[in-house]
Design a protein around this motif. Structure first.
Motif, PDB file in Angstrom:
ATOM      1  N   PRO A 117      18.735  22.330  51.678  1.00 50.54           N
ATOM      2  CA  PRO A 117      19.774  22.429  50.053  1.00 50.54           C
ATOM      3  C   PRO A 117      19.092  22.354  48.760  1.00 50.54           C
ATOM      4  CG  PRO A 117      20.014  20.659  52.286  1.00 50.54           C
ATOM      5  CD  PRO A 117      19.518  21.804  52.792  1.00 50.54           C
ATOM      6  N   LEU A 118      19.521  22.445  47.631  1.00 46.05           N
ATOM      7  CA  LEU A 118      19.365  21.795  46.785  1.00 46.05           C
ATOM      8  C   LEU A 118      19.654  21.180  46.331  1.00 46.05           C
ATOM      9  CD1 LEU A 118      19.988  25.356  44.833  1.00 46.05           C
ATOM     10  CD2 LEU A 118      17.682  24.241  45.343  1.00 46.05           C
ATOM     11  N   GLY A 119      20.637  20.356  46.725  1.00 42.39           N
ATOM     12  CA  GLY A 119      20.797  19.107  46.534  1.00 42.39           C
ATOM     13  C   GLY A 119      22.223  18.711  45.008  1.00 42.39           C
ATOM     14  N   GLN A 120      22.764  17.636  44.367  1.00 40.78           N
ATOM     15  CA  GLN A 120      22.775  17.962  43.014  1.00 40.78           C
ATOM     16  C   GLN A 120      22.566  18.527  42.594  1.00 40.78           C
ATOM     17  OE1 GLN A 120      26.595  15.845  42.880  1.00 40.78           O
ATOM     18  NE2 GLN A 120      26.063  16.466  41.150  1.00 40.78           N
ATOM     19  N   ILE A 121      23.336  19.531  41.591  1.00 42.08           N
ATOM     20  CA  ILE A 121      23.023  19.889  40.358  1.00 42.08           C
ATOM     21  C   ILE A 121      24.478  19.909  39.435  1.00 42.08           C
ATOM     22  CG2 ILE A 121      21.380  21.790  38.887  1.00 42.08           C
ATOM     23  CD1 ILE A 121      20.181  22.189  41.167  1.00 42.08           C
ATOM     24  N   ASP A 122      24.790  20.819  39.438  1.00 42.65           N
ATOM     25  CA  ASP A 122      26.139  21.519  38.740  1.00 42.65           C
ATOM     26  C   ASP A 122      27.131  19.867  40.180  1.00 42.65           C
ATOM     27  OD1 ASP A 122      25.921  22.738  36.658  1.00 42.65           O
ATOM     28  OD2 ASP A 122      26.171  23.999  37.711  1.00 42.65           O
ATOM     29  N   LYS A 123      27.228  20.416  41.385  1.00 45.90           N
ATOM     30  CA  LYS A 123      27.900  19.611  42.143  1.00 45.90           C
ATOM     31  C   LYS A 123      26.820  19.240  43.409  1.00 45.90           C
ATOM     32  CE  LYS A 123      32.654  21.628  41.301  1.00 45.90           C
ATOM     33  NZ  LYS A 123      33.617  21.313  41.563  1.00 45.90           N
ATOM     34  N   PRO A 124      27.236  18.679  44.920  1.00 44.86           N
ATOM     35  CA  PRO A 124      26.778  18.472  45.858  1.00 44.86           C
ATOM     36  C   PRO A 124      26.138  18.989  46.387  1.00 44.86           C
ATOM     37  CG  PRO A 124      28.799  16.883  45.490  1.00 44.86           C
ATOM     38  CD  PRO A 124      29.042  17.957  44.533  1.00 44.86           C
ATOM     39  N   LYS A 125      26.566  20.592  46.250  1.00 43.43           N
ATOM     40  CA  LYS A 125      25.866  21.965  47.021  1.00 43.43           C
ATOM     41  C   LYS A 125      25.029  22.433  46.132  1.00 43.43           C
ATOM     42  CE  LYS A 125      29.293  21.887  50.578  1.00 43.43           C
ATOM     43  NZ  LYS A 125      30.604  22.846  50.934  1.00 43.43           N
ATOM     44  N   GLY A 126      24.995  21.928  44.557  1.00 43.69           N
ATOM     45  CA  GLY A 126      23.966  23.168  44.461  1.00 43.69           C
ATOM     46  C   GLY A 126      24.361  22.996  43.257  1.00 43.69           C
ATOM     47  N   PHE A 127      23.563  24.376  42.306  1.00 48.06           N
ATOM     48  CA  PHE A 127      24.001  24.456  41.175  1.00 48.06           C
ATOM     49  C   PHE A 127      24.991  26.121  40.964  1.00 48.06           C
ATOM     50  CE2 PHE A 127      20.656  27.645  41.816  1.00 48.06           C
ATOM     51  CZ  PHE A 127      20.754  28.237  40.471  1.00 48.06           C
ATOM     52  N   HIS A 128      25.992  26.151  40.094  1.00 45.45           N
ATOM     53  CA  HIS A 128      26.998  27.211  40.065  1.00 45.45           C
ATOM     54  C   HIS A 128      26.360  27.319  38.607  1.00 45.45           C
ATOM     55  CE1 HIS A 128      29.690  23.947  38.524  1.00 45.45           C
ATOM     56  NE2 HIS A 128      30.198  24.811  37.387  1.00 45.45           N
ATOM     57  N   TYR A 129      26.529  27.091  37.840  1.00 49.95           N
ATOM     58  CA  TYR A 129      25.966  27.367  36.401  1.00 49.95           C
ATOM     59  C   TYR A 129      24.308  27.396  35.912  1.00 49.95           C
ATOM     60  CZ  TYR A 129      26.732  26.756  30.629  1.00 49.95           C
ATOM     61  OH  TYR A 129      26.954  27.036  29.687  1.00 49.95           O
ATOM     62  N   CYS A 130      24.213  28.641  35.473  1.00 52.13           N
ATOM     63  CA  CYS A 130      22.774  28.867  35.044  1.00 52.13           C
ATOM     64  C   CYS A 130      21.798  28.197  34.624  1.00 52.13           C
ATOM     65  CB  CYS A 130      21.967  30.534  34.900  1.00 52.13           C
ATOM     66  SG  CYS A 130      22.703  31.722  36.550  1.00 52.13           S
ATOM     67  N   PRO A 131      22.589  27.441  33.021  1.00 49.47           N
ATOM     68  CA  PRO A 131      21.686  26.773  32.144  1.00 49.47           C
ATOM     69  C   PRO A 131      22.236  25.827  32.340  1.00 49.47           C
ATOM     70  CG  PRO A 131      23.521  28.549  30.893  1.00 49.47           C
ATOM     71  CD  PRO A 131      23.246  28.305  32.279  1.00 49.47           C
ATOM     72  N   SER A 132      22.386  25.292  33.750  1.00 46.75           N
ATOM     73  CA  SER A 132      22.388  23.426  34.558  1.00 46.75           C
ATOM     74  C   SER A 132      20.723  23.697  35.441  1.00 46.75           C
ATOM     75  CB  SER A 132      23.459  23.057  35.059  1.00 46.75           C
ATOM     76  OG  SER A 132      24.468  23.245  34.277  1.00 46.75           O
ATOM     77  N   GLY A 133      21.215  24.641  35.781  1.00 44.77           N
ATOM     78  CA  GLY A 133      20.072  24.663  37.195  1.00 44.77           C
ATOM     79  C   GLY A 133      18.273  25.463  36.121  1.00 44.77           C
ATOM     80  N   TYR A 134      18.270  25.437  34.839  1.00 41.68           N
ATOM     81  CA  TYR A 134      17.955  25.571  34.178  1.00 41.68           C
ATOM     82  C   TYR A 134      17.351  23.976  33.702  1.00 41.68           C
ATOM     83  CZ  TYR A 134      13.693  27.000  29.971  1.00 41.68           C
ATOM     84  OH  TYR A 134      13.070  27.205  29.541  1.00 41.68           O
ATOM     85  N   MET A 135      18.258  23.909  33.264  1.00 41.72           N
ATOM     86  CA  MET A 135      17.682  21.905  32.405  1.00 41.72           C
ATOM     87  C   MET A 135      17.002  21.298  33.785  1.00 41.72           C
ATOM     88  SD  MET A 135      17.945  22.941  29.273  1.00 41.72           S
ATOM     89  CE  MET A 135      17.759  21.044  28.846  1.00 41.72           C
ATOM     90  N   HIS A 136      17.785  21.307  34.595  1.00 41.37           N
ATOM     91  CA  HIS A 136      17.264  20.661  35.983  1.00 41.37           C
ATOM     92  C   HIS A 136      16.450  20.981  36.425  1.00 41.37           C
ATOM     93  CE1 HIS A 136      17.968  18.973  40.142  1.00 41.37           C
ATOM     94  NE2 HIS A 136      17.555  19.573  40.051  1.00 41.37           N
ATOM     95  N   TRP A 137      15.953  21.521  36.051  1.00 41.16           N
ATOM     96  CA  TRP A 137      14.115  22.228  36.982  1.00 41.16           C
ATOM     97  C   TRP A 137      13.215  22.121  35.682  1.00 41.16           C
ATOM     98  CZ3 TRP A 137      17.308  26.295  39.830  1.00 41.16           C
ATOM     99  CH2 TRP A 137      17.826  25.861  40.821  1.00 41.16           C
ATOM    100  N   LYS A 138      13.666  22.293  34.202  1.00 38.17           N
ATOM    101  CA  LYS A 138      12.522  22.208  33.527  1.00 38.17           C
ATOM    102  C   LYS A 138      12.763  21.081  33.804  1.00 38.17           C
ATOM    103  CE  LYS A 138      12.383  22.763  27.886  1.00 38.17           C
ATOM    104  NZ  LYS A 138      13.625  23.498  28.009  1.00 38.17           N
ATOM    105  N   GLU A 139      13.265  19.760  33.421  1.00 37.80           N
ATOM    106  CA  GLU A 139      13.375  18.177  33.665  1.00 37.80           C
ATOM    107  C   GLU A 139      12.489  18.040  34.359  1.00 37.80           C
ATOM    108  OE1 GLU A 139      17.104  16.955  33.582  1.00 37.80           O
ATOM    109  OE2 GLU A 139      17.536  17.267  31.351  1.00 37.80           O
ATOM    110  N   LYS A 140      12.722  18.473  35.504  1.00 38.25           N
ATOM    111  CA  LYS A 140      11.271  18.184  37.011  1.00 38.25           C
ATOM    112  C   LYS A 140      10.657  18.779  36.885  1.00 38.25           C
ATOM    113  CE  LYS A 140      15.116  16.475  40.065  1.00 38.25           C
ATOM    114  NZ  LYS A 140      14.716  15.465  40.811  1.00 38.25           N
ATOM    115  N   GLY A 141      10.446  19.497  36.157  1.00 44.44           N
ATOM    116  CA  GLY A 141       8.589  20.102  36.224  1.00 44.44           C
ATOM    117  C   GLY A 141       8.521  21.353  37.250  1.00 44.44           C
ATOM    118  N   CYS A 142       9.617  22.077  37.587  1.00 45.22           N
ATOM    119  CA  CYS A 142       9.549  23.154  38.619  1.00 45.22           C
ATOM    120  C   CYS A 142       8.982  24.945  38.230  1.00 45.22           C
ATOM    121  CB  CYS A 142      10.648  22.828  39.950  1.00 45.22           C
ATOM    122  SG  CYS A 142      11.261  21.252  40.179  1.00 45.22           S
ATOM    123  N   PHE A 143       9.473  24.840  37.064  1.00 42.57           N
ATOM    124  CA  PHE A 143       8.531  26.046  36.291  1.00 42.57           C
ATOM    125  C   PHE A 143       7.395  26.828  37.343  1.00 42.57           C
ATOM    126  CE2 PHE A 143      11.917  25.914  32.547  1.00 42.57           C
ATOM    127  CZ  PHE A 143      13.165  25.830  33.288  1.00 42.57           C
TER     128      PHE A 143
END
Length: 157
Positions: free
Chosen positions: A52-78
């Motif tokens: 499970p990806l965990g809380q990004i947009d909601k507890p089950k992950g992400f539904h908005y691509c820009p949210s995923g982008y910003m989340h993983w950018k901030e975490k240094g996951c690129f």
């Protein structure tokens, strides 16, 4: 569980189509049905593969691509060296201010550094980013905004 297991979960969904406009079992599971669902599909696959990806947009992950982008950018996951099972964030439309408009799961390079295969939801045989189907797509690197190792596999892969 493994990256291969994740790809098998995605492959099992091949050919699944939405009913009406953006209504899917993925949106129903996520708790947000009737919206563009490429990211919801990715979240669903990771969840059902045991990652499970965990809380990004909601507890089950992400539904908005820009949210995923910003989340993983901030975490240094690129990553510049995507592995099977990594997430791809695309920028097909190159709109001002839009940082990602579609997503999928990296399968393999067709031609390293140029073209690759990806499992995607809400796409079509014409490569649409809102096409209503789950399928394996051939894509080119020039459409990629970021490859992401979402850090859910742990270190033993």
């Amino acid at each position: 569980m493994s990256r291969q297991n994740l790809l098998e979960v995605a492959a099992y969904e091949n050919g699944t189509t939405e009913t009406n406009s953006n209504l899917t079992k993925y949106g129903e599971w996520y708790g947000l049905n009737g919206v563009k669902w490429c990211a919801i599909f990715v979240s669903w696959v990771f969840h059902h593969a045991g990652y499970p990806l965990g809380q990004i947009d909601k507890p089950k992950g992400f539904h908005y691509c820009p949210s995923g982008y910003m989340h993983w950018k901030e975490k240094g996951c690129f990553t510049d060296d995507p592995q099977p099972g990594d997430i791809i964030l695309y920028d097909f439309h190159k709109q001002s201010g839009q940082i990602a408009d579609h997503t999928g799961i990296f399968v393999r390079w067709i031609k390293r550094g140029s073209s690759f295969e990806a499992w995607e939801g809400n796409t079509s045989k014409h490569g649409d980013t809102d096409g209503g189907h789950v399928m394996l797509q051939d894509r080119y690197i020039n459409s990629v905004r970021a490859f992401v190792n979402p850090e859910v596999y742990g270190y033993n892969f």
